[in-house]
Design a protein around this motif. Structure first.
Motif, PDB file in Angstrom:
ATOM      1  N   GLU A   1      -1.116   4.743 -24.206  1.00 25.57           N
ATOM      2  CA  GLU A   1      -0.613   3.390 -23.933  1.00 25.57           C
ATOM      3  C   GLU A   1      -1.470   2.298 -24.573  1.00 25.57           C
ATOM      4  N   SER A   2      -2.763   2.517 -24.682  1.00 27.03           N
ATOM      5  CA  SER A   2      -3.662   1.491 -25.213  1.00 27.03           C
ATOM      6  C   SER A   2      -3.789   1.537 -26.733  1.00 27.03           C
ATOM      7  N   ILE A   3      -3.132   2.503 -27.375  1.00 32.36           N
ATOM      8  CA  ILE A   3      -3.289   2.691 -28.820  1.00 32.36           C
ATOM      9  C   ILE A   3      -2.184   1.958 -29.569  1.00 32.36           C
ATOM     10  N   LYS A   4      -2.567   1.047 -30.436  1.00 32.98           N
ATOM     11  CA  LYS A   4      -1.615   0.351 -31.301  1.00 32.98           C
ATOM     12  C   LYS A   4      -1.367   1.222 -32.526  1.00 32.98           C
ATOM     13  N   ILE A   5      -0.115   1.452 -32.876  1.00 34.97           N
ATOM     14  CA  ILE A   5       0.190   2.404 -33.950  1.00 34.97           C
ATOM     15  C   ILE A   5       0.596   1.729 -35.250  1.00 34.97           C
ATOM     16  N   GLU A   6       0.694   0.401 -35.296  1.00 34.16           N
ATOM     17  CA  GLU A   6       1.158  -0.259 -36.508  1.00 34.16           C
ATOM     18  C   GLU A   6       0.730  -1.718 -36.526  1.00 34.16           C
ATOM     19  N   GLY A   7       0.806  -2.300 -37.750  1.00 34.00           N
ATOM     20  CA  GLY A   7       0.548  -3.731 -37.908  1.00 34.00           C
ATOM     21  C   GLY A   7       1.647  -4.362 -38.746  1.00 34.00           C
ATOM     22  N   ILE A   8       2.870  -3.935 -38.518  1.00 29.47           N
ATOM     23  CA  ILE A   8       4.001  -4.312 -39.366  1.00 29.47           C
ATOM     24  C   ILE A   8       4.211  -5.819 -39.417  1.00 29.47           C
ATOM     25  N   LEU A   9       4.224  -6.461 -38.268  1.00 26.66           N
ATOM     26  CA  LEU A   9       4.508  -7.894 -38.216  1.00 26.66           C
ATOM     27  C   LEU A   9       3.284  -8.739 -38.533  1.00 26.66           C
ATOM     28  N   GLU A  10       2.093  -8.197 -38.305  1.00 25.44           N
ATOM     29  CA  GLU A  10       0.862  -8.968 -38.501  1.00 25.44           C
ATOM     30  C   GLU A  10       0.342  -8.913 -39.941  1.00 25.44           C
ATOM     31  N   SER A  11       0.632  -7.834 -40.648  1.00 28.48           N
ATOM     32  CA  SER A  11       0.096  -7.682 -42.000  1.00 28.48           C
ATOM     33  C   SER A  11       0.858  -8.560 -42.990  1.00 28.48           C
ATOM     34  N   THR A  12       0.223  -8.838 -44.106  1.00 29.14           N
ATOM     35  CA  THR A  12       0.809  -9.732 -45.105  1.00 29.14           C
ATOM     36  C   THR A  12       1.914  -9.065 -45.897  1.00 29.14           C
ATOM     37  N   VAL A  13       1.662  -7.847 -46.346  1.00 33.13           N
ATOM     38  CA  VAL A  13       2.599  -7.124 -47.201  1.00 33.13           C
ATOM     39  C   VAL A  13       2.812  -5.729 -46.635  1.00 33.13           C
ATOM     40  N   SER A  14       4.040  -5.241 -46.745  1.00 35.31           N
ATOM     41  CA  SER A  14       4.314  -3.843 -46.453  1.00 35.31           C
ATOM     42  C   SER A  14       4.646  -3.137 -47.755  1.00 35.31           C
ATOM     43  N   LEU A  15       4.260  -1.886 -47.825  1.00 32.01           N
ATOM     44  CA  LEU A  15       4.414  -1.111 -49.044  1.00 32.01           C
ATOM     45  C   LEU A  15       4.941   0.268 -48.662  1.00 32.01           C
ATOM     46  N   VAL A  16       6.152   0.568 -49.089  1.00 38.26           N
ATOM     47  CA  VAL A  16       6.741   1.883 -48.817  1.00 38.26           C
ATOM     48  C   VAL A  16       6.563   2.757 -50.053  1.00 38.26           C
ATOM     49  N   VAL A  17       6.012   3.933 -49.845  1.00 39.81           N
ATOM     50  CA  VAL A  17       5.766   4.882 -50.933  1.00 39.81           C
ATOM     51  C   VAL A  17       6.771   6.020 -50.807  1.00 39.81           C
ATOM     52  N   THR A  18       7.472   6.323 -51.902  1.00 37.75           N
ATOM     53  CA  THR A  18       8.511   7.344 -51.879  1.00 37.75           C
ATOM     54  C   THR A  18       8.158   8.512 -52.794  1.00 37.75           C
ATOM     55  N   TYR A  19       8.891   9.607 -52.604  1.00 40.16           N
ATOM     56  CA  TYR A  19       8.694  10.822 -53.389  1.00 40.16           C
ATOM     57  C   TYR A  19      10.011  11.241 -54.028  1.00 40.16           C
ATOM     58  N   ASP A  20      10.001  11.355 -55.350  1.00 39.61           N
ATOM     59  CA  ASP A  20      11.159  11.804 -56.111  1.00 39.61           C
ATOM     60  C   ASP A  20      10.841  13.169 -56.705  1.00 39.61           C
ATOM     61  N   ASP A  21      11.401  14.241 -56.120  1.00 40.10           N
ATOM     62  CA  ASP A  21      11.029  15.574 -56.594  1.00 40.10           C
ATOM     63  C   ASP A  21      11.718  15.955 -57.893  1.00 40.10           C
ATOM     64  N   SER A  22      12.603  15.074 -58.409  1.00 40.99           N
ATOM     65  CA  SER A  22      13.215  15.336 -59.710  1.00 40.99           C
ATOM     66  C   SER A  22      12.419  14.722 -60.855  1.00 40.99           C
ATOM     67  N   ARG A  23      11.412  13.906 -60.501  1.00 38.87           N
ATOM     68  CA  ARG A  23      10.599  13.254 -61.520  1.00 38.87           C
ATOM     69  C   ARG A  23       9.811  14.308 -62.296  1.00 38.87           C
ATOM     70  N   GLY A  24       9.795  14.191 -63.594  1.00 39.92           N
ATOM     71  CA  GLY A  24       9.046  15.138 -64.414  1.00 39.92           C
ATOM     72  C   GLY A  24       9.904  16.201 -65.045  1.00 39.92           C
ATOM     73  N   GLY A  25      11.231  16.153 -64.790  1.00 33.91           N
ATOM     74  CA  GLY A  25      12.122  17.097 -65.436  1.00 33.91           C
ATOM     75  C   GLY A  25      12.375  18.341 -64.612  1.00 33.91           C
TER      76      GLY A  25
END
Length: 232
Positions: A98-122
């Protein structure tokens, strides 16, 4: 006092690297929301794009998010997932959580989503035929590079993992063939905690290095190593 020549020496650079590794934290509560220096953001993204990747496939993409409506929608989804996890815990663990904060989505300046494309590279990615997950590991290396770069810049980064991939695909228009791996919160912070959050809040303690080093075969643990690490 350190001179310019000492700062440029290999020994000084090595100390700096280990300091950055040791000081890296999963930041949640310390974001200020202050503007993000554009040049620093570019350097952090470049660090991610410089990561090693299997077969030089570079299977990552980076989605920058500053829109408050998108952040709010994702925040609501994450809070729902947090609640589901909380409800799955025993009474004692749920109290700790209950006391553990799991994110800073609204407080942080920028959000960055990292994705994986398993077709990259041929169709034939060099080095992946016997290790299909090597591409995913490559994406994680890009994330770690950016995390360390952010720390070196004096900025905070936090990895939000309380989400369903299908939801995030729909929110950001990510194709079904692409996996969203991480939502990263990024920006200036008030401070960098000395002790990682999950240790400070009593969720888990760090395992000593000596317990995870094996000699020649699994189960033959190494002799005691002085527990001087402070990485978190």
């Amino acid at each position: 006092m350190t001179t310019a020549s000492e700062e440029a020496s290999p020994a000084a650079q090595t100390r700096d690297l280990y300091d950055v590794i040791s000081n890296r934290r999963d930041v949640r509560a310390e974001f200020t929301g202050a503007p993000m220096p554009p040049a620093a953001l570019t350097r952090i993204l470049r660090a991610g794009h410089c990561a090693p990747s299997v077969g030089l496939s570079q299977p990552w993409d980076f989605v920058l998010i500053e829109d408050s409506l998108t952040k709010s929608a994702f925040h609501s989804h994450v809070i729902g997932e947090r609640r589901r996890f909380h409800d799955s815990l025993t009474t004692d663990r749920s109290r700790t959580f209950e006391s553990i904060k799991i994110e800073g989505i609204l407080e942080s300046t920028v959000s960055l989503v990292v994705t994986y494309d398993d077709s990259r590279g041929g169709p034939a990615v060099l080095g992946r035929h016997a290790s299909p997950d090597a591409g995913l590991y490559s994406v994680c290396l890009a994330i770690e590079n950016m995390w360390l770069a952010a720390t070196a810049e004096g900025l905070g980064m936090g990895w939000v993992s309380f989400f369903r991939e299908d939801y995030l695909r729909g929110l950001l228009g990510i194709p079904d063939t692409i996996r969203p791996i991480a939502w990263l919160c990024l920006g200036p912070v008030t401070l960098m905690q000395q002790v990682p959050d999950l240790e400070r809040h009593g969720w888990r303690d760090r395992i000593p290095l000596s317990q995870v080093v094996h000699r020649e075969f699994y189960g033959n643990t190494a002799p005691h190593t002085p527990n001087t690490e402070s990485i978190g």
